[in-house]
Design a protein around this motif. Structure first.
Motif, mmCIF file in Angstrom:
data_model
loop_
_atom_site.group_PDB
_atom_site.id
_atom_site.type_symbol
_atom_site.label_atom_id
_atom_site.label_comp_id
_atom_site.label_asym_id
_atom_site.label_seq_id
_atom_site.Cartn_x
_atom_site.Cartn_y
_atom_site.Cartn_z
ATOM 1 N N GLY A 49 0.806 -1.215 0.000
ATOM 2 C CA GLY A 49 0.000 0.000 0.000
ATOM 3 C C GLY A 49 0.836 1.260 0.000
ATOM 4 O O GLY A 49 2.020 1.260 -0.313
ATOM 5 N N THR A 50 0.190 2.332 0.365
ATOM 6 C CA THR A 50 0.742 3.668 0.247
ATOM 7 C C THR A 50 1.848 3.940 1.261
ATOM 8 O O THR A 50 1.714 3.609 2.435
ATOM 9 N N GLN A 51 2.912 4.553 0.786
ATOM 10 C CA GLN A 51 4.013 5.022 1.634
ATOM 11 C C GLN A 51 3.897 6.556 1.669
ATOM 12 O O GLN A 51 3.774 7.178 0.618
ATOM 13 N N THR A 52 3.963 7.157 2.838
ATOM 14 C CA THR A 52 3.778 8.603 2.959
ATOM 15 C C THR A 52 4.871 9.199 3.833
ATOM 16 O O THR A 52 5.179 8.669 4.893
ATOM 17 N N ARG A 53 5.418 10.313 3.382
ATOM 18 C CA ARG A 53 6.345 11.105 4.172
ATOM 19 C C ARG A 53 5.817 12.539 4.208
ATOM 20 O O ARG A 53 5.326 13.039 3.197
ATOM 21 N N ARG A 54 5.873 13.167 5.409
ATOM 22 C CA ARG A 54 5.364 14.534 5.548
ATOM 23 C C ARG A 54 6.324 15.370 6.375
ATOM 24 O O ARG A 54 6.853 14.915 7.388
ATOM 25 N N LEU A 55 6.523 16.598 5.933
ATOM 26 C CA LEU A 55 7.263 17.597 6.693
ATOM 27 C C LEU A 55 6.326 18.776 6.901
ATOM 28 O O LEU A 55 5.773 19.311 5.936
ATOM 29 N N SER A 56 6.096 19.161 8.158
ATOM 30 C CA SER A 56 5.236 20.296 8.491
ATOM 31 C C SER A 56 6.061 21.344 9.218
ATOM 32 O O SER A 56 6.798 21.018 10.145
ATOM 33 N N LEU A 57 5.909 22.579 8.801
ATOM 34 C CA LEU A 57 6.542 23.709 9.467
ATOM 35 C C LEU A 57 5.467 24.745 9.741
ATOM 36 O O LEU A 57 4.658 25.059 8.868
ATOM 37 N N GLY A 58 5.462 25.269 10.947
ATOM 38 C CA GLY A 58 4.463 26.270 11.302
ATOM 39 C C GLY A 58 5.066 27.370 12.142
ATOM 40 O O GLY A 58 6.028 27.156 12.885
ATOM 41 N N ALA A 83 4.479 19.573 3.397
ATOM 42 C CA ALA A 83 4.983 18.986 2.159
ATOM 43 C C ALA A 83 4.852 17.473 2.279
ATOM 44 O O ALA A 83 5.233 16.902 3.302
ATOM 45 N N TYR A 84 4.288 16.844 1.251
ATOM 46 C CA TYR A 84 4.056 15.401 1.249
ATOM 47 C C TYR A 84 4.793 14.748 0.094
ATOM 48 O O TYR A 84 4.861 15.302 -1.000
ATOM 49 N N SER A 85 5.298 13.556 0.337
ATOM 50 C CA SER A 85 5.834 12.682 -0.696
ATOM 51 C C SER A 85 5.069 11.373 -0.574
ATOM 52 O O SER A 85 5.116 10.724 0.478
ATOM 53 N N VAL A 86 4.343 10.997 -1.631
ATOM 54 C CA VAL A 86 3.510 9.801 -1.607
ATOM 55 C C VAL A 86 4.031 8.824 -2.646
ATOM 56 O O VAL A 86 4.287 9.205 -3.784
ATOM 57 N N SER A 87 4.180 7.563 -2.248
ATOM 58 C CA SER A 87 4.613 6.508 -3.155
ATOM 59 C C SER A 87 3.597 5.378 -3.126
ATOM 60 O O SER A 87 3.069 5.041 -2.060
ATOM 61 N N ASN A 88 3.333 4.798 -4.278
ATOM 62 C CA ASN A 88 2.477 3.619 -4.393
ATOM 63 C C ASN A 88 1.077 3.875 -3.825
ATOM 64 O O ASN A 88 0.566 3.079 -3.042
ATOM 65 N N TYR A 115 0.366 7.648 -9.041
ATOM 66 C CA TYR A 115 0.497 6.832 -7.852
ATOM 67 C C TYR A 115 1.725 7.216 -7.033
ATOM 68 O O TYR A 115 1.899 6.759 -5.919
ATOM 69 N N ASN A 116 2.603 8.052 -7.593
ATOM 70 C CA ASN A 116 3.774 8.581 -6.894
ATOM 71 C C ASN A 116 3.791 10.083 -7.163
ATOM 72 O O ASN A 116 3.802 10.492 -8.326
ATOM 73 N N PHE A 117 3.767 10.898 -6.121
ATOM 74 C CA PHE A 117 3.712 12.336 -6.346
ATOM 75 C C PHE A 117 4.180 13.113 -5.121
ATOM 76 O O PHE A 117 4.279 12.567 -4.025
#
Length: 158
Positions: A49-58, A83-88, A115-117
């Motif tokens: 399934g989906t792989q997700t990476r997120r970086l949040s700055l506030g 900022a998100y990086s989504v794979s699969n 599917y990757n963005f």
């Protein structure tokens, strides 16, 4: 002889590693307000399934003040960016995603996405909160009732 149990290798169960948070709050500035900076890093992996990476700055600024009859006010202004990086990207691990993104019964998706963005968003907010603490001190207890009301504005969606 005991049979060795093999772990299931097709799991959609998310594993969240690493997660990192960092928050910094300033001393009061010349206007009596405080600056706040926040950073968050998140990585979600799955066997299937989906792989997700997120970086949040506030970043935000808030100031508290009082009126002459005991009311407390807090004004705040903030901006958060993600900022998100989504794979699969997969409907298997994201069943709540609209079916318009995935083929259904051989029908192509109405809104084709990759599917990757990479994706990002910014979310500004302004807010004002009012409260009025009411207290009663008894011989064995102290009771506090504090009605609170707030109004916040920011863009919808995103």
């Amino acid at each position: 002889m005991a049979e060795k149990i093999q772990p299931y290798r097709g799991s959609t169960q998310p594993i969240v590693l690493p997660v990192a948070n960092r928050t910094w709050i300033s001393e009061p500035d010349g206007f009596g307000g405080r600056w706040k900076l926040n950073a968050n890093l998140l990585n979600i992996v799955r066997d299937v399934g989906t792989q997700t990476r997120r970086l949040s700055l506030g970043s935000g600024w808030e100031k508290m003040f009082r009126d002459g009859i005991g009311g407390k006010y807090k004004f705040s202004a903030s901006l958060r960016g993600d900022a998100y990086s989504v794979s699969n990207l997969s409907q298997i691990s994201n069943p709540d995603l609209p079916s318009a993104y995935f083929p259904v019964n051989g029908v192509p998706p109405a809104e084709r996405i990759g599917y990757n963005f990479l994706a990002g968003r910014a979310f500004p907010q302004l807010g004002l909160t009012w409260s009025y603490p009411l207290g009663h001190r008894g011989p064995q207890y102290t009771a506090i009732v504090e009605p609170i009301a707030g109004a916040y504005v920011g863009p919808s969606g995103g």
